[in-house]
Enzyme design. Structure first.
Site, short mmCIF file in Angstrom:
data_model
loop_
_atom_site.label_atom_id
_atom_site.label_comp_id
_atom_site.label_asym_id
_atom_site.label_seq_id
_atom_site.Cartn_x
_atom_site.Cartn_y
_atom_site.Cartn_z
N CYS A 1 0.81 -1.22 0.00
CA CYS A 1 0.00 0.00 0.00
C CYS A 1 0.85 1.28 0.00
O CYS A 1 0.93 1.98 1.01
CB CYS A 1 -0.99 0.04 1.16
SG CYS A 1 -2.27 1.29 0.85
N CYS B 1 -6.20 1.64 -3.99
CA CYS B 1 -5.89 2.31 -2.74
C CYS B 1 -6.83 3.50 -2.56
O CYS B 1 -6.76 4.45 -3.33
CB CYS B 1 -4.45 2.80 -2.81
SG CYS B 1 -4.00 3.82 -1.42
#
Ligand code: FAD
Length: 448
Positions: free
Chosen positions: A210, A391
């Site tokens: 991430c 994301c």
């Protein structure tokens, strides 16, 4: 300062009729998300194969659940010593004071499918020549197929002077460490938002899970400073490891513009190498030599590498950009190992150019299993993983941008007409803070 800040709802997004309609539309869109193409064709396949799954995190549990449903008669064994399960996409919310640490912590056992064997140990050695893995107690597990889902190793030790036991003290934060680390980071960040000073944010010079999280935590900190009337007393710096803020050019540009608008200073080509916790100074490698940056609050994001057992095995890339940190040498379309055809790598451990999000796991696992099950007599495998990575990038409390892209840096929006990519939307915030966890849990159970 509070231990857990009540979510600032409604934040710039009242539950108006219009917003409720949008929420309904997003919910419908989420529900309509394809159950992933390969699953749709899945039928139970009879097999007596021995399959070992190494790692019981997001990818390992999703793999195990699907294998148990799609195969009849196979012996599936999952190996992981970790009894707790962490919903890691929620760590940013815990570190943002928006959720308690308990929101991200559950148990491995509750997601294990019936009939699976769980060996509560770590894999110490992978031997793909002999088709065995060996656990830390020396137990040898022979397999016909192996799925490696060990995630990655947070290499805090490679930052000189770093001490994870001090997260939460003296302005030291690290949202990646653990649920407790994220909660302690919130305490440190909240104090900083009360007092102002120098806030320092960064990312490592390795592949990472991430890559949006360090960016969004900078935005969240900026917003708390503003809400508490202290933005004028603070200077925020983001140290990027290379010449861009994000690997997808259009996203990098958007974040660059927002940082400029919000007064976040960016230092490019700064790679953190050391920290002096007493002096509150971080050291960076830069093209001009070493640079020291003082801080009052820092979010340390460590280098990330394959776990030792994988790095020490023949499973990693032998050359190229993924070799040094031991990422698994898998085909980027099928997740099948390039040299060991009965081995697959899914989740963060996969040495592929994108991925390393839970959202990627959702798409990788069905593809890998489509190919594995085809080998066992299932339907011909045609599915391909296109690098889907996602994301929800929080840009302020109450707003987020949904960033979804593929191997070729194309934006691949899941909700066209409902959620516009790269727009700061309330609906995306709701998705990140409320809707994603149930979808994630369904994924662990092999149902999403
Ligand atoms: C701060 C943060 C924010 C994030 N935000 C998002 C987000 O917004 N959206 C998103 O989609 N994703 C996000 N992610 C990323 C996401 O959580 C990961 O990509 C995902 O969990 C990867 O799943 P995995 O199974 O590969 O690894 P993990 O879920 O980490 O699981 C790996 C498992 O392997 C086990 N293991 C390790 N070594 C061994 C061994 N030798 N033997 C056996 N088992 C082993 C571990 O104990 C662990 O249980 C975030 C992560 C963090 C930390």
């Amino acid at each position: 300062m509070t231990t857990f800040e009540k979510p600032p709802f409604p934040v710039d997004g009242p539950l108006s009729r219009r917003n409720l309609l949008k929420l309904g539309a997003a919910g419908a869109a989420l529900a309509a998300l394809p159950a992933t193409a390969p699953e749709a064709q899945a039928q139970t396949v009879k097999s007596s194969a021995r399959i070992v799954v190494a790692g019981a995190g997001a990818a390992g549990l999703a793999t195990a659940s699907r294998l148990m449903r799609q195969l009849d008669g196979a012996k599936v064994t999952i190996v992981d010593a970790r009894k707790e399960h962490f919903y890691q996409p929620g760590f940013t919310l815990v570190a943002g004071g928006l959720k308690p640490a308990g929101y991200v912590t559950s148990t491995t056992a509750e997601y294990l499918p019936k009939g699976i064997e769980w060996i509560e140990e770590r894999v110490a050695e992978f031997d793909p020549e002999a088709n065995t893995v060996t656990t830390e107690s020396g137990k040898k597990l022979p397999y016909d197929y192996l799925v490696v889902a060990t995630g990655l190793h947070l290499d805090y030790d490679s930052i000189q002077g770093m001490d994870t036991t001090r997260i939460g003290q003296d302005g030291l934060g690290s949202i990646y460490h653990s649920p407790a680390g994220a909660a302690a980071t919130w305490q440190a960040m909240s104090r900083f938002a009360d007092e102002g000073g120098r806030g320092l944010f960064l990312r490592p010079n390795t592949e990472m899970k991430c890559a949006g999280a360090p960016l969004k935590y900078t935005f969240i900190t900026d917003d708390y400073l503003r809400r508490r009337g202290n933005r004028g007393k603070a200077e925020l710096t983001y140290a990027a490891n290379n010449k861009v803020l994000f690997s997808v050019p259009i996203v990098a540009e958007k974040v660059r513009m927002l940082y400029r608008e919000r007064g976040v200073k960016v230092q490019y080509e700064h790679v953190m190498t050391a920290i002096d916790l007493g002096r509150k100074v971080a050291t960076f490698k830069t093209p001009e030599g070493e640079a020291e940056i003082p801080y009052d609050f820092i979010n340390v994001v460590p280098p990330m590498r394959a776990p030792m057992a994988v790095r020490n095995s023949p499973l990693g890339w032998q050359e190229g950009p993924f070799a040094a940190d031991g990422w698994m040498e898998v085909d980027k379309a099928t997740l099948r190992h390039k040299r060991y055809a009965n081995v697959f790598g899914v989740g963060d451990i996969a040495g592929v150019p994108k991925g390393k999000t839970a959202a990627s796991v959702k798409w990788q696992v069905p593809v890998a299993l489509d190919h594995l099950i085809a080998d066992l007599g299932g339907p011909k495998a045609t599915s391909v993983y296109d690098g889907y990575t996602s994301c929800p990038l929080i840009t302020q409390l109450g707003r987020a941008m949904l960033v979804e892209f593929d191997y070729d840096n194309n934006l691949v929006p899941s909700f066209p007409g409902v959620i516009a990519p790269l727009e700061e939307l309330w609906i995306t915030w709701v998705m990140k803070t409320m809707a994603l966890k149930p979808t994630y849990i369904s994924m662990l159970r092999g149902r999403a």
